[in-house]
Design a protein around this motif. Structure first.
Motif, PDB file in Angstrom:
ATOM      1  N   ALA A  37       0.826  -1.206   0.000  1.00 55.89           N
ATOM      2  CA  ALA A  37       0.000   0.000   0.000  1.00 55.89           C
ATOM      3  C   ALA A  37       0.858   1.254   0.000  1.00 55.89           C
ATOM      4  CB  ALA A  37      -0.925  -0.016   1.216  1.00 55.89           C
ATOM      5  N   LEU A  66       0.606   4.335  -2.625  1.00 56.39           N
ATOM      6  CA  LEU A  66       0.142   5.642  -2.164  1.00 56.39           C
ATOM      7  C   LEU A  66       1.231   6.707  -2.118  1.00 56.39           C
ATOM      8  CD1 LEU A  66      -2.205   4.426   0.690  1.00 56.39           C
ATOM      9  CD2 LEU A  66      -2.918   5.682  -1.352  1.00 56.39           C
ATOM     10  N   PRO A  98      -2.195   7.684   4.410  1.00 51.22           N
ATOM     11  CA  PRO A  98      -3.039   8.303   5.437  1.00 51.22           C
ATOM     12  C   PRO A  98      -2.212   8.763   6.629  1.00 51.22           C
ATOM     13  CG  PRO A  98      -3.380   5.922   5.348  1.00 51.22           C
ATOM     14  CD  PRO A  98      -2.565   6.288   4.154  1.00 51.22           C
ATOM     15  N   GLU A 101      -8.180   6.866   9.306  1.00 52.88           N
ATOM     16  CA  GLU A 101      -8.310   6.844   7.849  1.00 52.88           C
ATOM     17  C   GLU A 101      -7.483   5.734   7.201  1.00 52.88           C
ATOM     18  OE1 GLU A 101     -10.448   8.798   6.283  1.00 52.88           O
ATOM     19  OE2 GLU A 101     -10.998   9.764   8.179  1.00 52.88           O
ATOM     20  N   SER A 102      -6.913   4.863   8.000  1.00 51.88           N
ATOM     21  CA  SER A 102      -5.966   3.868   7.482  1.00 51.88           C
ATOM     22  C   SER A 102      -6.617   2.753   6.676  1.00 51.88           C
ATOM     23  CB  SER A 102      -5.146   3.269   8.628  1.00 51.88           C
ATOM     24  OG  SER A 102      -6.005   2.622   9.565  1.00 51.88           O
ATOM     25  N   MET A 104      -7.713   3.088   3.957  1.00 49.45           N
ATOM     26  CA  MET A 104      -7.249   3.342   2.599  1.00 49.45           C
ATOM     27  C   MET A 104      -6.132   2.380   2.198  1.00 49.45           C
ATOM     28  SD  MET A 104      -7.622   4.979  -0.154  1.00 49.45           S
ATOM     29  CE  MET A 104      -8.811   6.200   0.423  1.00 49.45           C
ATOM     30  N   ARG A 150      -7.885  -0.511   0.870  1.00 53.60           N
ATOM     31  CA  ARG A 150      -8.611  -0.176  -0.361  1.00 53.60           C
ATOM     32  C   ARG A 150      -7.712  -0.206  -1.590  1.00 53.60           C
ATOM     33  NH1 ARG A 150     -12.223   5.265  -1.772  1.00 53.60           N
ATOM     34  NH2 ARG A 150     -12.314   4.871  -4.014  1.00 53.60           N
ATOM     35  N   VAL A 151      -6.557   0.432  -1.514  1.00 54.71           N
ATOM     36  CA  VAL A 151      -5.720   0.520  -2.717  1.00 54.71           C
ATOM     37  C   VAL A 151      -5.175  -0.851  -3.126  1.00 54.71           C
ATOM     38  CG1 VAL A 151      -5.127   2.937  -2.359  1.00 54.71           C
ATOM     39  CG2 VAL A 151      -3.646   1.162  -1.391  1.00 54.71           C
ATOM     40  N   GLU A 209      -8.150  -2.825  -4.641  1.00 58.73           N
ATOM     41  CA  GLU A 209      -8.443  -2.365  -6.004  1.00 58.73           C
ATOM     42  C   GLU A 209      -7.406  -2.888  -6.999  1.00 58.73           C
ATOM     43  OE1 GLU A 209     -10.748   1.840  -5.020  1.00 58.73           O
ATOM     44  OE2 GLU A 209      -8.588   1.844  -5.401  1.00 58.73           O
ATOM     45  N   HIS A 228     -15.787   2.900   5.649  1.00 54.50           N
ATOM     46  CA  HIS A 228     -15.384   4.317   5.682  1.00 54.50           C
ATOM     47  C   HIS A 228     -14.361   4.617   4.595  1.00 54.50           C
ATOM     48  CE1 HIS A 228     -14.909   8.243   7.545  1.00 54.50           C
ATOM     49  NE2 HIS A 228     -13.609   8.072   7.605  1.00 54.50           N
ATOM     50  N   ALA A 229     -13.588   3.606   4.226  1.00 52.38           N
ATOM     51  CA  ALA A 229     -12.574   3.772   3.181  1.00 52.38           C
ATOM     52  C   ALA A 229     -13.146   3.548   1.781  1.00 52.38           C
ATOM     53  CB  ALA A 229     -11.415   2.803   3.427  1.00 52.38           C
ATOM     54  N   GLY A 230     -14.448   3.256   1.709  1.00 54.10           N
ATOM     55  CA  GLY A 230     -15.084   3.081   0.407  1.00 54.10           C
ATOM     56  C   GLY A 230     -15.179   1.645  -0.064  1.00 54.10           C
TER      57      GLY A 230
END
Length: 385
Positions: free
Chosen positions: A105, A109, A114, A119-120, A122, A125-126, A129, A160-162
């Motif tokens: 990650a 990023l 983050p 917010e971690s 994310m 998420r990456v 994806e 929360h991270a989508g």
């Protein structure tokens, strides 16, 4: 008093740092001062604790608050009336990812990493994806029980991270003692579990704690002291005394000057059988979050202080999480309203229930979503996932 004159109360617990109040109540003799003998019984799984309580092998237990509600509603194991007179502190949970996932990650990023633990998500998420784009298997994340804050916090953090926790990653149940091993061999890419297991993954150099309960829902209920309602009805005075001595132990465990002694007790083979240094860091709210670092201050990481008397709001908060993730049908509010309720003191009970400041369970929630105990459905509808 002769041993045979004490009434034995069997209390199930899991080898987690937040089982401390049950252990201390017995180790320091708070129980004997009330004329009872508290017998901590170490169990291997939350399901084992659930069944031990349901089938009368235990009188009370250290367990996730959501599991207590699930038992009461007949959603997990045999339907069993439950009474929760005491919260066993706050915090203690953490979300850990493998060092491989973290590094992957970070490479994606770069400077957009983050900057706050809340917010971690994310990080997941990456990588999720990237795997989807490359048609690779989904990331696998573990939690120890479906009816637990550990599960809800992991899901909320991902959402929360989508991410959709039921679509974009694979969530599986992994027994607590197998979590670190599963991470080490690549069977899972991360997990949500109670202390000290996240710290043990960090100590082994295979994981990083990227978020804690204190970062997500710092005032929400966690473990509770749960009794079978039927046993309470037949043994009310003993139940009151049991809750009172555990409450007294909570007050003792909350005092910083007692943490060194507490860690020495918990590290014993019959209790947690884990390194004293790891336990001390948790008790001092300075967990080790990453390899090659020292303990880092995390406010309310594990907190035994404050008001640990349960409220209807606590129960409704947990019910709201169960509704959000479709574990229960609407309309259960009345069924659980009386579950989280302190005992009324009796006569001259020596150990009085500790009372301090009480905050709303949704206070300082990382997602900023309002919660009203009288409207569980509105809370559920506030989320896209």
């Amino acid at each position: 008093m002769s041993d045979r004159l004490y009434r034995t109360v069997r209390a199930g617990y899991m080898a987690l740092t937040d089982c401390a109040p049950l252990i201390i109540a017995q180790e320091l003799g708070f129980d004997l001062q009330e004329g009872i003998r508290l017998e901590p019984v170490r169990m291997n799984s939350w399901s084992g604790i659930r069944d031990g309580l349901a089938f009368e092998k235990l009188e009370c237990a250290h367990m996730p608050g959501a599991l207590a509600l699930a038992m009461h509603l007949g959603l997990s194991g045999m339907k069993t009336g439950i009474r929760v007179p005491l919260l066993l502190g706050h915090g203690g949970n953490g979300i850990t990812v493998s060092t491989d996932l973290y590094e992957e990650a970070a490479a994606i990023l770069g400077s957009a990493m983050p900057t706050t633990r809340s917010e971690s998500g994310m990080l997941v998420r990456v990588v999720a994806e990237k795997r989807k784009a490359n048609k690779q298997p989904r990331l696998r994340l573990g939690a120890v029980h479906a009816f637990s804050s550990l599960n809800y916090e992991l899901r909320a953090w991902l959402a929360h991270a989508g991410l959709d926790p039921d679509v974009d990653v694979e969530l599986i149940v992994v027994p607590r003692p197998k979590m670190v091993e599963a991470l080490a061999i690549g069977e899972i890419d991360g997990f949500s579990v109670g202390d000290p297991w996240g710290q043990l993954a960090v100590e082994a150099g295979i994981g990083r704690i990227v978020a804690t309960k204190a970062d997500l829902y710092p005032y929400s209920p966690e473990k509770v002291l749960a009794f079978r309602s039927a046993w309470v009805e037949g043994h009310y005075e003993i139940a009151v005394k049991t809750a009172a001595v555990v409450s007294r132990a909570l007050g003792w465990a909350a005092q910083e000057e007692n943490h060194a002694e507490l860690a020495q007790i918990l590290t014993q083979e019959e209790y947690l059988d884990l390194p004293e240094e790891v336990l001390s860091r948790a008790l001092d709210c300075k967990p080790k979050l990453a390899p090659d670092t020292d303990g880092e201050p995390v406010a309310r990481y594990l907190d035994f202080s404050g008001d640990n008397q349960p409220t209807t709001a606590d129960a409704m908060w947990l019910l709201a999480q169960m509704r959000r993730w479709e574990q229960v049908k609407p309309g259960c509010e009345a069924d659980v309203a009386e579950v989280f309720k302190p005992f009324e003191p009796i006569g001259s009970t020596v150990a009085k229930l500790e009372v301090g400041s009480k905050k709303d369970p949704a206070a300082a929630a990382f997602d900023g979503v309002d919660f009203t105990e009288g409207d569980v459905e509105a809370y559920k509808q506030a989320f896209a996932v």
